[in-house]
Scaffold this motif. Structure first.
Motif, PDB file in Angstrom:
ATOM      1  N   ASP A 190       0.811  -1.208   0.000  1.00 33.13           N
ATOM      2  CA  ASP A 190       0.000   0.000   0.000  1.00 33.13           C
ATOM      3  C   ASP A 190       0.848   1.263   0.000  1.00 33.13           C
ATOM      4  O   ASP A 190       0.351   2.348  -0.314  1.00 33.13           O
ATOM      5  N   VAL A 191       2.135   1.138   0.339  1.00 34.71           N
ATOM      6  CA  VAL A 191       3.053   2.279   0.282  1.00 34.71           C
ATOM      7  C   VAL A 191       3.703   2.354  -1.096  1.00 34.71           C
ATOM      8  O   VAL A 191       3.831   3.432  -1.695  1.00 34.71           O
ATOM      9  N   LEU A 192       4.105   1.211  -1.626  1.00 37.66           N
ATOM     10  CA  LEU A 192       4.787   1.173  -2.914  1.00 37.66           C
ATOM     11  C   LEU A 192       3.852   1.552  -4.067  1.00 37.66           C
ATOM     12  O   LEU A 192       4.286   2.096  -5.073  1.00 37.66           O
ATOM     13  N   ASP A 193       2.561   1.249  -3.913  1.00 37.26           N
ATOM     14  CA  ASP A 193       1.593   1.547  -4.972  1.00 37.26           C
ATOM     15  C   ASP A 193       0.607   2.597  -4.472  1.00 37.26           C
ATOM     16  O   ASP A 193      -0.614   2.404  -4.495  1.00 37.26           O
ATOM     17  N   ILE A 194       1.134   3.728  -4.034  1.00 35.55           N
ATOM     18  CA  ILE A 194       0.304   4.766  -3.426  1.00 35.55           C
ATOM     19  C   ILE A 194      -0.667   5.377  -4.426  1.00 35.55           C
ATOM     20  O   ILE A 194      -1.763   5.804  -4.070  1.00 35.55           O
ATOM     21  N   GLU A 195      -0.300   5.414  -5.715  1.00 36.19           N
ATOM     22  CA  GLU A 195      -1.179   6.013  -6.717  1.00 36.19           C
ATOM     23  C   GLU A 195      -2.005   4.923  -7.412  1.00 36.19           C
ATOM     24  O   GLU A 195      -2.006   4.789  -8.632  1.00 36.19           O
ATOM     25  N   ASP A 196      -2.725   4.176  -6.590  1.00 36.58           N
ATOM     26  CA  ASP A 196      -3.567   3.087  -7.092  1.00 36.58           C
ATOM     27  C   ASP A 196      -4.947   3.643  -7.445  1.00 36.58           C
ATOM     28  O   ASP A 196      -5.936   3.387  -6.771  1.00 36.58           O
ATOM     29  N   TRP A 197      -4.987   4.437  -8.506  1.00 37.32           N
ATOM     30  CA  TRP A 197      -6.244   4.985  -9.003  1.00 37.32           C
ATOM     31  C   TRP A 197      -6.283   4.807 -10.509  1.00 37.32           C
ATOM     32  O   TRP A 197      -5.265   4.581 -11.153  1.00 37.32           O
ATOM     33  N   GLY A 198      -7.467   4.877 -11.066  1.00 36.26           N
ATOM     34  CA  GLY A 198      -7.597   4.659 -12.503  1.00 36.26           C
ATOM     35  C   GLY A 198      -8.844   5.329 -13.034  1.00 36.26           C
ATOM     36  O   GLY A 198      -9.431   6.202 -12.386  1.00 36.26           O
ATOM     37  N   LEU A 199      -9.258   4.916 -14.218  1.00 40.77           N
ATOM     38  CA  LEU A 199     -10.420   5.506 -14.880  1.00 40.77           C
ATOM     39  C   LEU A 199     -11.677   4.710 -14.563  1.00 40.77           C
ATOM     40  O   LEU A 199     -11.633   3.485 -14.444  1.00 40.77           O
ATOM     41  N   THR A 200     -12.787   5.404 -14.461  1.00 40.50           N
ATOM     42  CA  THR A 200     -14.054   4.709 -14.360  1.00 40.50           C
ATOM     43  C   THR A 200     -14.344   4.016 -15.692  1.00 40.50           C
ATOM     44  O   THR A 200     -13.889   4.460 -16.753  1.00 40.50           O
ATOM     45  N   ASP A 201     -15.096   2.941 -15.635  1.00 36.98           N
ATOM     46  CA  ASP A 201     -15.433   2.211 -16.862  1.00 36.98           C
ATOM     47  C   ASP A 201     -16.215   3.093 -17.827  1.00 36.98           C
ATOM     48  O   ASP A 201     -16.008   3.030 -19.046  1.00 36.98           O
ATOM     49  N   SER A 202     -17.110   3.923 -17.298  1.00 36.00           N
ATOM     50  CA  SER A 202     -17.932   4.770 -18.171  1.00 36.00           C
ATOM     51  C   SER A 202     -17.083   5.804 -18.895  1.00 36.00           C
ATOM     52  O   SER A 202     -17.301   6.082 -20.086  1.00 36.00           O
TER      53      SER A 202
END
Length: 282
Positions: free
Chosen positions: A131-143
Motif C-alpha cells: 500500500d506504500v509502494l503503490d500509493i497512486e492506485d487509481w484509474g479511470l471509471t469504466d464509463s
C-alpha cells in the motif's frame, strides 16, 4: 503437489506472504508480485489470504515459471496443508483446486514448504509495503474509458495498469500481475500502439517522452494542474503533436483502486482532469 505433464528442468523459488493489508512474493530474489487487499479480503481469515497469495503469485509469474519446478515458501502451515490435501471449507478448497489447475495446465511441479516467519522477511516486507509502494492506485471509471475508447480508440495498450483496473487486454503493471505483459512500461517499445496513458503524476513527463521516442500515439489522462512540472511539456514540447484536449470533472473520471489513500480517485477530489490526444507516429 505434483501437477506436471512432463519433467520440468528449471527450478524456481518463490517466497510469499500475506499480511492483513496486502500480499507479496519474490521470485528467485529478483522479481516481485504484490497488491493491496480489497476491504472484503481484509476481513477474511489469514489462511484465506495466504492461499490467495499463492494463487495470485503463480498467475503473476506464470510466463517465467511455466514448464518448471517451483518451490514456494510460506510461513503458514495451514496453507501448506490445504494445498496438499484440500479443505472442507468451500472458499479454501476453491483456492486449492485452482492452484492445482494452474500447475497442471502450465506443467508446473509445485512444492509448497513452510518456513518460520523470521526467515520470510523479504516477502513479509513486500506484503506490508504494497500500500506504500503503490500509493497512486487509481484509474479511470469504466464509463469514462468507454467515452475515450469510442472517440480515440480502439486502444491497444494500457501502459500503467494492473490485474484489476487495466482497461485493455494488453497492459503493463508496476509489479508482476496476472495477465500483465511485464513491468516498467517505459522500458518497452510502444511503436505502432495506440496507448492509454494514465500514469502516476511523477511519471507523466517520462511517459510523454517515451511516447515520442517510440513514435506512438495515445491519450494522456492527468489532473489539470497548471503549476505542475509536466504542464510546460504539454504547452511547449508536445503542443505540435496534440490533436485534442478535453476537460472533465475529476470525480466523474477517476476512481480508487484498493489503495484509498490518494486524493486522486477520491470522491472528495473536486479538481478537473484533462484528456490529451497525442500523435507522435507521423
Amino acid at each position: 503437489m505434483v501437477a506436471t505433464k512432463g519433467p520440468p528442468a528449471v527450478v524456481n523459488v518463490i517466497e510469499g506472504d500475506a499480511s492483513s493489508t496486502g500480499l507479496g512474493s519474490i521470485l528467485n530474489r529478483e522479481s516481485m508480485a504484490a497488491r493491496i487487499f480489497s476491504d472484503e479480503e481484509r476481513q477474511m481469515h489469514s489462511t484465506y489470504r495466504e492461499l490467495s497469495n499463492v494463487h495470485y503469485s503463480l498467475l503473476s509469474f506464470l510466463p517465467m515459471i511455466k514448464n518448471s519446478s517451483v518451490k514456494f515458501l510460506v510461513d503458514s502451515q495451514s496453507a501448506v496443508r490445504i494445498i496438499e490435501t484440500g479443505s472442507m471449507k468451500e472458499d479454501l478448497q476453491w483456492f486449492a483446486t485452482e492452484i492445482f489447475h494452474v500447475c497442471f495446465l502450465n506443467n508446473i511441479d509445485l512444492k509448497v514448504d513452510w518456513i518460520p516467519r523470521s526467515e520470510n522477511t523479504l516477502a513479509d516486507w513486500a506484503s506490508r509495503e504494497a500500500d506504500v509502494l503503490d500509493i497512486e492506485d487509481w484509474g479511470l471509471t469504466d464509463s469514462f474509458f468507454r467515452i475515450l475508447n469510442n472517440r480515440h480508440g480502439p486502444f491497444t495498450l494500457d501502459a500503467f495498469g494492473n490485474s484489476y483496473n487495466a482497461k485493455c487486454p494488453r497492459f503493463y503493471s508496476l509489479f508482476h500481475s496476472p495477465g500483465s505483459l511485464g513491468t516498467d512500461a517505459l522500458t518497452h517499445n510502444w511503436h505502432g500502439e495506440n496507448v492509454l496513458l494514465v500514469p502516476p503524476v511523477n511519471a507523466i513527463g517520462q511517459a510523454l517522452s517515451h511516447l515520442q521516442t517510440c513514435r506512438a500515439k495515445g491519450v494522456l489522462v492527468a489532473p489539470k494542474w497548471p503549476s505542475s512540472y509536466f504542464w510546460p511539456l504539454l504547452l511547449n514540447r508536445f503542443h505540435r503533436f496534440t490533436t485534442e484536449v478535453q476537460v472533465f470533472k475529476g470525480k466523474h473520471v477517476l476512481c480508487h483502486g484498493f489503495n484509498t489513500n490518494s486524493i486522486l480517485g477520491s470522491p472528495y477530489f473536486e479538481g478537473e482532469v484533462i484528456s490529451v490526444a497525442i500523435d507522435c507516429s507521423k
